[in-house]
Design an enzyme around this catalytic site. Structure first.
Site, PDB file in Angstrom:
ATOM      1  CG  HIS A 196      10.414  32.490  35.798  1.00 14.84           C
ATOM      2  ND1 HIS A 196      11.233  31.609  36.477  1.00 14.84           N
ATOM      3  CD2 HIS A 196      10.023  33.412  36.713  1.00 14.84           C
ATOM      4  CE1 HIS A 196      11.331  31.989  37.737  1.00 14.84           C
ATOM      5  NE2 HIS A 196      10.606  33.066  37.913  1.00 14.84           N
ATOM      6  N   GLY A 197       8.712  30.865  31.702  1.00 15.40           N
ATOM      7  CA  GLY A 197       8.090  31.117  30.419  1.00 15.40           C
ATOM      8  C   GLY A 197       8.841  30.492  29.270  1.00 15.40           C
TER       9      GLY A 197
END
Length: 474
Positions: free
Chosen positions: A326-327
């Site tokens: 997701h990051g």
């Protein structure tokens, strides 16, 4: 270009009519899909088109090479790991290089070592995590002989760049989506109507639910150190519905656009907030991502075939990677591990404390408790730092006093969420929240279309301030 924009409102009808005008010629139709998709993607930055094209050519060529050397296991492994290294390497450079560089500098500073490394400050291409996984899935499936490598480069480019789903999913497997581009499509009025209804429902969830909640949520998480526990609780709950309305709304629009073009995309959500436990939640939330990790990470690690301890370890690895996907932020990794630990605990409870004859009241309580754990997880996900996350949760735990958040946006958020959840509950056994059966008054076409027009007007009247889709940053 994104779905909630004037450009897309003009773009989609043009694509629709030209696409079906070419229905007699599949190859030209696919070529048009590729052209339209690259225009759609290049609208953010024309340089992104070369990146997407590079990913596509790499996967296409790796598939051909794997097919050519299918009898040589050693060469196949070299081809596979070369393709994986290229795809993952590009993703890491764009998404994680600065993160790991900064982390290394900070870690060295703890030991009194000064490192002077330069940050590249690269702009993250929209949707790179999604089409990276789609490309990897194709290559791995060819390597495993699950599918035959395609020689139709145009249909493969269409598979990799199909504009409704390329930016934020669903993440499609080649054996499901690619064959749809290799056969003739016929327009279906019924499918078209279903597609339009799905798009309307997605727009409502995004514009009315997510965008209204975003205003309330943003002011809560920016000022969390000053606010009281009640405000923080409202902010967390509304973020829970914001991210659902935002992401599932995007996927509804994507599925609807696919239906308009005769393409069936995978379902990515199945009423996740009605789950009775966290395992069930992850079978209903971002389904295609969880399926990807199951097929290409969890099972190759051994799955549940090597004992309880190894299974729990594999689950924690998968969820840590899911958080990192997701990051490049520690809070995402912590969020992934939090969910992995909850699932591990649930597995242990199920093993040693088997429950028989679950009653209706227990199901209701289980849904509520599961929802509470989900809200805590989303606090971890949304927080800007691990420290901020700890402060946020601590203030909630001690019912901390403080300022009250501006409640002017409370009622629009509450009404929007109630409409969304009511529709989804009523149609929980059907495809989506607006999929009402043609019964009672709704059996009359005039009544149905009046209902849809009213909902369309409400969507634009009740829409909040336009916000970017959350998952565009991933």
């Amino acid at each position: 270009m994104h779905f909630v924009s004037l450009e897309f409102l003009i773009f989609l009808p043009i694509v629709f009519f030209l696409y079906w005008a070419l229905r007699r010629w599949v190859r030209w139709q696919n070529l048009f899909v590729v052209a339209a998709s690259y225009v759609f993607y290049g609208w953010w930055d024309w340089r992104y088109m070369f990146l997407l094209g590079g990913y596509t050519l790499c996967s296409f060529c790796s598939g051909l090479l794997l097919g050519k050397f299918r009898t040589s296991a050693s060469i196949k492994r070299i081809i596979l790991w070369s393709a994986v290294a290229i795809n993952v390497g590009v993703l890491c450079v764009y998404k994680y290089l600065d993160f790991f560089t900064l982390s290394t500098v900070k870690l060295a500073a703890c030991f009194g070592i000064t490192l002077d490394w330069v940050s590249l400050n690269l702009v993250l291409p929209v949707g790179i995590s999604f089409f990276t996984f789609q490309a990897l899935g194709y290559t791995i499936d060819v390597y495993r002989n699950n599918i035959a490598p395609t020689r139709d480069i145009i249909s493969f480019f269409a598979f990799m760049s199909f504009f409704p789903q390329m930016v934020a999913g669903p993440i499609e497997k080649a054996d499901r989506l690619l064959p749809q581009f290799q056969c003739k499509r016929e327009f279906s009025y019924r499918e078209g109507v279903e597609g339009m209804k799905r798009i309307l429902w997605g727009l409502f969830k995004k514009m009315v639910v997510a965008d209204n909640c975003a205003i309330f949520v943003n002011q809560t998480f920016v000022r969390f150190e000053e606010l009281d526990a009640f405000s923080l609780l409202l902010g967390a709950v509304f973020f829970t519905f914001q991210i659902y309305g935002d992401f599932s709304g995007y996927c509804d629009i994507a599925v609807g656009c696919g239906r308009l073009l005769g393409i069936r995309l995978s379902e990515n959500f199945r009423l996740p907030y009605f789950s009775k436990n966290i395992k069930e939640f992850w079978r209903r939330w971002h389904i295609t991502l969880q399926s990807w990790f199951r097929d290409y990470v969890y099972l190759p690690l051994g799955g549940n075939r090597k004992g309880m301890a190894r299974m729990i370890f594999n689950i924690l690895i998968v969820f840590a990677l899911s958080g990192l996907w997701h990051g490049a932020r520690y809070t995402y990794i912590l969020w992934g591990l939090y969910n992995g630990v909850l699932i591990a605990i649930l597995i242990l409870i199920d093993k040693y404390f088997r429950r028989e004859g679950i009653r209706v009241w227990y199901k209701g309580a289980a849904v509520f408790v599961t929802f509470c754990f989900i809200v805590i997880g989303w606090i971890i996900f949304r927080s800007y730092s691990v420290y901020g996350n700890a402060i946020y949760l601590y203030k909630l735990a001690i019912f901390a006093p403080g300022e009250r958040v501006d409640m002017i946006r409370f009622w629009p958020c509450l009404v929007a969420v109630m409409i969304m959840m009511t529709f989804e509950f009523l149609n929980r056994k059907r495809s989506f929240g607006l999929d009402f059966p043609a019964k009672g008054l709704l059996r009359y076409r005039s009544v149905r279309w009046s209902f849809y027009w009213v909902l369309t007007m409400l969507t634009f009247v009740m829409a909040g301030t336009e916000q970017a889709f959350i998952y565009f940053q991933f």
